[in-house]
Scaffold this motif. Structure first.
Motif, PDB file in Angstrom:
ATOM      1  N   ALA A   1       0.847  -1.210   0.000  1.00  0.00           N
ATOM      2  CA  ALA A   1       0.000   0.000   0.000  1.00  0.00           C
ATOM      3  C   ALA A   1       0.872   1.247   0.000  1.00  0.00           C
ATOM      4  O   ALA A   1       0.636   2.191  -0.759  1.00  0.00           O
ATOM      5  CB  ALA A   1      -0.914   0.000   1.212  1.00  0.00           C
TER       6      ALA A   1
ATOM      7  N   PHE B   1       2.592   1.668  -3.425  1.00  0.00           N
ATOM      8  CA  PHE B   1       1.666   2.165  -4.447  1.00  0.00           C
ATOM      9  C   PHE B   1       1.375   3.656  -4.229  1.00  0.00           C
ATOM     10  O   PHE B   1       1.327   4.424  -5.183  1.00  0.00           O
ATOM     11  CB  PHE B   1       0.352   1.373  -4.426  1.00  0.00           C
ATOM     12  CG  PHE B   1       0.398   0.107  -5.234  1.00  0.00           C
ATOM     13  CD1 PHE B   1       0.876   0.126  -6.535  1.00  0.00           C
ATOM     14  CD2 PHE B   1      -0.028  -1.098  -4.713  1.00  0.00           C
ATOM     15  CE1 PHE B   1       0.920  -1.036  -7.294  1.00  0.00           C
ATOM     16  CE2 PHE B   1       0.015  -2.272  -5.462  1.00  0.00           C
ATOM     17  CZ  PHE B   1       0.496  -2.232  -6.757  1.00  0.00           C
TER      18      PHE B   1
ATOM     19  N   GLN C   1       2.203   6.723  -6.690  1.00  0.00           N
ATOM     20  CA  GLN C   1       1.169   7.642  -7.188  1.00  0.00           C
ATOM     21  C   GLN C   1       1.513   9.088  -6.868  1.00  0.00           C
ATOM     22  O   GLN C   1       1.318   9.979  -7.696  1.00  0.00           O
ATOM     23  CB  GLN C   1      -0.190   7.291  -6.571  1.00  0.00           C
ATOM     24  CG  GLN C   1      -0.920   6.170  -7.263  1.00  0.00           C
ATOM     25  CD  GLN C   1      -1.297   6.505  -8.698  1.00  0.00           C
ATOM     26  OE1 GLN C   1      -1.505   7.638  -9.056  1.00  0.00           O
ATOM     27  NE2 GLN C   1      -1.366   5.493  -9.543  1.00  0.00           N
TER      28      GLN C   1
ATOM     29  N   ASN D   1      -7.807  12.460  -9.990  1.00  0.00           N
ATOM     30  CA  ASN D   1      -7.926  11.006  -9.963  1.00  0.00           C
ATOM     31  C   ASN D   1      -6.671  10.352  -9.390  1.00  0.00           C
ATOM     32  O   ASN D   1      -6.745   9.365  -8.671  1.00  0.00           O
ATOM     33  CB  ASN D   1      -8.169  10.472 -11.380  1.00  0.00           C
ATOM     34  CG  ASN D   1      -9.646  10.355 -11.678  1.00  0.00           C
ATOM     35  OD1 ASN D   1     -10.465  10.337 -10.764  1.00  0.00           O
ATOM     36  ND2 ASN D   1      -9.985  10.291 -12.948  1.00  0.00           N
TER      37      ASN D   1
ATOM     38  N   HIS E   1      -6.671  10.609  -5.761  1.00  0.00           N
ATOM     39  CA  HIS E   1      -7.618   9.612  -5.255  1.00  0.00           C
ATOM     40  C   HIS E   1      -6.934   8.235  -5.215  1.00  0.00           C
ATOM     41  O   HIS E   1      -7.044   7.505  -4.235  1.00  0.00           O
ATOM     42  CB  HIS E   1      -8.838   9.594  -6.178  1.00  0.00           C
ATOM     43  CG  HIS E   1      -9.831   8.534  -5.868  1.00  0.00           C
ATOM     44  ND1 HIS E   1     -10.846   8.713  -4.968  1.00  0.00           N
ATOM     45  CD2 HIS E   1      -9.965   7.256  -6.331  1.00  0.00           C
ATOM     46  CE1 HIS E   1     -11.552   7.601  -4.902  1.00  0.00           C
ATOM     47  NE2 HIS E   1     -11.046   6.717  -5.722  1.00  0.00           N
ATOM     48  N   ARG E   2      -6.208   7.936  -6.294  1.00  0.00           N
ATOM     49  CA  ARG E   2      -5.532   6.629  -6.374  1.00  0.00           C
ATOM     50  C   ARG E   2      -4.367   6.514  -5.398  1.00  0.00           C
ATOM     51  O   ARG E   2      -3.943   5.418  -5.066  1.00  0.00           O
ATOM     52  CB  ARG E   2      -5.046   6.383  -7.806  1.00  0.00           C
ATOM     53  CG  ARG E   2      -6.165   5.923  -8.702  1.00  0.00           C
ATOM     54  CD  ARG E   2      -5.751   5.830 -10.133  1.00  0.00           C
ATOM     55  NE  ARG E   2      -6.891   6.150 -10.989  1.00  0.00           N
ATOM     56  CZ  ARG E   2      -6.804   6.566 -12.220  1.00  0.00           C
ATOM     57  NH1 ARG E   2      -5.629   6.747 -12.775  1.00  0.00           N
ATOM     58  NH2 ARG E   2      -7.880   6.817 -12.920  1.00  0.00           N
TER      59      ARG E   2
ATOM     60  N   MET F   1      -6.379   5.824  -1.925  1.00  0.00           N
ATOM     61  CA  MET F   1      -7.159   4.591  -1.815  1.00  0.00           C
ATOM     62  C   MET F   1      -6.370   3.372  -1.325  1.00  0.00           C
ATOM     63  O   MET F   1      -6.877   2.635  -0.476  1.00  0.00           O
ATOM     64  CB  MET F   1      -7.860   4.270  -3.137  1.00  0.00           C
ATOM     65  CG  MET F   1      -9.069   5.132  -3.431  1.00  0.00           C
ATOM     66  SD  MET F   1     -10.172   5.364  -2.045  1.00  0.00           S
ATOM     67  CE  MET F   1     -10.946   3.764  -1.961  1.00  0.00           C
ATOM     68  N   PRO F   2      -5.135   3.114  -1.834  1.00  0.00           N
ATOM     69  CA  PRO F   2      -4.420   1.938  -1.317  1.00  0.00           C
ATOM     70  C   PRO F   2      -4.242   1.987   0.195  1.00  0.00           C
ATOM     71  O   PRO F   2      -4.378   0.970   0.874  1.00  0.00           O
ATOM     72  CB  PRO F   2      -3.067   2.003  -2.026  1.00  0.00           C
ATOM     73  CG  PRO F   2      -3.318   2.761  -3.260  1.00  0.00           C
ATOM     74  CD  PRO F   2      -4.373   3.770  -2.914  1.00  0.00           C
TER      75      PRO F   2
ATOM     76  N   VAL G   1      -7.662   1.283   1.797  1.00  0.00           N
ATOM     77  CA  VAL G   1      -7.976  -0.156   1.671  1.00  0.00           C
ATOM     78  C   VAL G   1      -7.077  -0.964   2.608  1.00  0.00           C
ATOM     79  O   VAL G   1      -7.529  -1.914   3.255  1.00  0.00           O
ATOM     80  CB  VAL G   1      -7.815  -0.617   0.200  1.00  0.00           C
ATOM     81  CG1 VAL G   1      -7.964  -2.129   0.083  1.00  0.00           C
ATOM     82  CG2 VAL G   1      -8.840   0.064  -0.685  1.00  0.00           C
ATOM     83  N   ALA G   2      -5.802  -0.550   2.688  1.00  0.00           N
ATOM     84  CA  ALA G   2      -4.864  -1.274   3.563  1.00  0.00           C
ATOM     85  C   ALA G   2      -5.305  -1.169   5.016  1.00  0.00           C
ATOM     86  O   ALA G   2      -5.248  -2.152   5.765  1.00  0.00           O
ATOM     87  CB  ALA G   2      -3.460  -0.709   3.398  1.00  0.00           C
TER      88      ALA G   2
END
Lengths: 256, 479
Positions: A21, A24, A28, A171, A174-175, A178-179, A182-183
């Motif tokens: 996470a 990533f 990003q 975007n 946002h990306r 998000m990881p 989510v993590a």
């Protein structure tokens, strides 16, 4: 699989999840950084050049009006300065072609500017054109408007590209988030699962062995702990069972 | 009920989804699109969470029936949840509600979408979208059982809980062979259709994604205008043939190929299914001829595609049937409710139950005429047990009730009556498009968020044939 391996693998999975996470998100964020840079490099430079061209054209138009009114000295000076600025800005735009089809827009500006500059390349003050407003409104101003329109088109194309890049940045941000989100949620679920398994496969067997030993010590109940797993606790249960059997045999031996 | 065993199998569901997420991520990497990160991260998360229970929980010899039920329902819910990850990570227009809707719609093979511009999505994400339908088409658990080692009894408990109760009744085999038959037919149809579409001129990516959606009777197309995008009668013809095939009981297709005894044509269910479809095509075609389309064959071509598409619960479109005359819309709504045969990937009430309904009605008339007569309900010379008939009729009643309640809730939320009813019927039958604002060339983006949640529940109810999800939700009460 042994308990040590299970626990190690459990933590390893958690660590991988967080590391991936993080990786990533960092990737990003770096992409966002380079996108911001390209936004400034690619589009903003062209927009700036277009603004300079528009300003220069306005000044050239004022210069033209000065020439028409017979003030050729001030007119020439104004036009010369503005022309120099325009050509510099045009060169900047030519060296900064970053959008599909941008080259055609720049070439159009050069072509139209060539036509427009032809009006003030030749003498105006002291000729028949001096004070000729019909000539100005009929030929010069349409040419001026055409160049200005072409410059506006270049600016608009870059504006749109900049908006698109900025939307893309939203975007990408946002990306990047998000990881991590989510993590965090996955780690929470994972912790609950880990806790459930530790209780089920480690704590409960230990309690069961403890209860069996207590039962043996107080009421001499046989130790029979049945475990599904094939780990250290199963070995321990076997050893305790053997120990209890030996103690029982010793006690019976000493009683006899 | 052993929670650890359930968690172990749910873990396998996660791993299974992770496998397909990795494949989509690989496609995204090859294509160099922006879905690589969302897909690969989702794959990593699914794989890590999935592998964890396998480390701790030893394999179980057998599982109980109620454990099987929980595994199946939770498996569907968890797959839908994992399916949302790539969407919400990719971003606009996917809010959590939209991502959940798209994911549930995919796995349940409904094919309803919230996307206005499908082609704006990167190829990797489009592949994942189609893959969700392909995984869900045959049943997530059934598909997973082919990969995960498990005993025959465990496999059958899970299989019975996932597959339509009628299909289970119809299968000749009660062993793992049933699963093999399903998979062989499923994979065979997918590969064959992909090849046919490529030969017909479709690109490989489009051929594969359309085959996934056809064989699963899903309906997700990677094109904004669905199959109409290709404007090719050959492509439409191929897709129609495979939609019809995918709506037939897979065991009959298997027998048709291996046995060659013509049993497939002797089945009254298949005969009714094909005859109903033919009548539907003729009625709709005649109705739209001269009103919507000038040419007779043109009208028949578009009527055939729409009737077959909705009648098999696929949901592809070649025309905007929302603007067709009311008669045609009503015929299409009938097919949206009925759909295809049990034992296929189709949703809806299913032809088998419709036949049960008609035959039980005839039996009732006969009993009224001859009160002392013993009237047995037979299909293909087989006497159908009263409990099967009773369950079938109860299912139809409950099905209509769910569609009505869902329509009621949607209209309460401000959705117009046609969109609410047709959208609910399409969600319950896992068909996809409805009529009015949710028609074949429209989408579900305008439905309020609460309405989207209602529709996803209805999709799951339809896919798990009501009883599965209901028993899961009210397990303690029922026990």
């Amino acid at each position: 699989m042994k308990i040590r391996t299970k626990i190690m693998l459990g933590f390893l999975i958690l660590a991988i999840m967080l590391a991936v996470a993080g990786a990533f998100s960092i990737y990003q964020l770096k992409t966002i950084g380079s996108s911001v840079q390209s936004l400034l490099d690619d589009n903003y430079r062209s927009i700036n050049a277009a603004k300079k061209m528009t300003e220069s054209l306005e000044r050239e138009d004022s210069g033209m009006l000065l020439l028409l009114s017979g003030k050729w000295k001030e007119g020439r000076r104004t036009i010369r300065g503005a022309d120099e600025n325009f050509r510099q800005a045009l060169e900047t735009a030519e060296n900064n072609l970053t959008i599909d089809g941008e080259k055609a827009y720049v070439e159009r500006i050069r072509k139209l500017y060539g036509k427009y500059s032809a009006f003030w390349d030749r003498p105006i003050a002291g000729t028949a054109d001096e004070g000729n407003l019909d000539w100005y409104f009929g030929e010069v101003q349409p040419s001026f408007k055409a160049v200005k329109g072409a410059v506006q088109e270049l600016m608009s194309v870059n504006d749109k590209a900049m908006y698109k890049t900025a939307s893309g940045l939203k975007n990408q941000a946002h990306r990047a988030i998000m990881p991590l989100l989510v993590a965090i949620l996955s780690a929470l679920v994972f912790t609950l699962l880990f806790n459930f398994f530790v209780n089920l496969y480690i704590v409960n067997p230990i309690l069961s062995i403890t209860r069996s030993i207590e039962g043996f010590l107080t009421h001499e109940k046989p130790i029979a702990v049945k475990l599904d797993s094939d780990d250290e606790l199963a070995d321990l249960a076997g050893s305790v069972s053997n120990l209890a059997a030996m103690v029982k045999m010793d006690r019976h031996g000493s009683d006899q | 009920m052993r929670a650890q065993i359930i968690i172990r199998y749910i873990g396998f569901v996660f791993l299974f989804n992770a496998l397909f997420l990795f494949i989509s991520a690989a496609a995204s990497a090859v294509n160099g699109d922006s879905a690589l990160l969302p897909l690969s991260y989702s794959a990593v998360v699914a794989a890590l969470i999935g592998i964890f229970p396998a480390i701790f929980v030893p394999p179980a010899e057998n599982i109980e029936n109620d454990e099987g039920l929980v595994i199946v329902v939770a498996g569907w819910l968890m797959s839908s949840l994992i399916g949302t990850l790539p969407y919400i990570m990719w971003g606009d227009p996917f809010t959590f509600t939209n991502a959940w809707f798209e994911s549930v719609s995919g796995f349940t093979t409904t094919g309803s979408s919230i996307l206005s511009d499908i082609e704006a999505l990167p190829a990797g994400l489009l592949l994942w979208r189609s893959t969700t339908q392909w995984i869900g088409g045959i049943g997530i658990i059934v598909f997973m059982l082919a990969v995960v080692p498990s005993t025959g009894q465990t496999a059958m408990v899970l299989y019975k809980n996932e597959i339509s109760s009628l299909a289970v009744e119809n299968f000749r085999y009660r062993t793992r062979k049933t699963l093999q038959i399903l998979l062989v037919v499923y994979l065979g149809l997918t590969v064959l259709e992909s090849l046919c579409l490529v030969v017909a001129g479709m690109g490989v990516f489009d051929a594969v994604t359309h085959s996934f959606a056809t064989v699963a009777t899903g309906g997700f197309s990677p094109k904004n205008s669905s199959v109409a995008h290709f404007a090719s009668p050959v492509i439409e013809g191929i897709i129609m043939v495979f939609m019809i095939l995918s709506g037939i009981h897979f065991a009959l297709i298997f027998l048709g190929i291996t046995d060659r005894s013509g049993k497939i044509w002797r089945s009254s269910v298949v005969r009714y299914y094909l005859a109903a479809m033919a009548v539907g095509v003729l009625l709709v075609g005649y109705n739209i001829w001269g009103r919507v389309f000038e040419g007779f064959w043109e009208a028949m071509r578009f009527a055939a595609f729409q009737v077959i598409s909705l009648g098999t619960s696929t949901g592809f479109a070649t025309a905007d049937s929302s603007i067709w005359p009311g008669f045609s819309i009503l015929i299409l709504i009938f097919f949206t409710l009925q759909c295809a045969c049990a034992g296929s990937t189709s949703g809806g009430i299913k032809v088998d139950r419709i036949i049960l309904f008609w035959k039980s009605m005839i039996c009732q008339f006969l009993k009224m005429k001859h009160p002392k007569a013993v009237v047995a309900l037979k299909i293909d010379n087989t006497v159908i047990e009263p409990r099967v008939v009773e369950a079938g009729l109860l299912y139809i009643t409950l099905y209509i009730c769910v569609v009505f309640i869902s329509s009621l809730v949607l209209t309460f939320l401000g959705v117009d009556i046609m969109s609410a009813f047709s959208g609910s019927a399409a969600a319950m039958g896992n068909v996809g498009p409805g009529f009015s604002t949710v028609g074949s060339f429209s989408n579900f983006a305008a439905i309020p968020a609460a309405g989207k949640w209602v529709l996803t529940i209805v999709m799951l109810l339809g896919r798990l044939e009501i009883f599965g999800l209901t028993m899961f939700l009210f397990y303690r009460m029922i026990r």
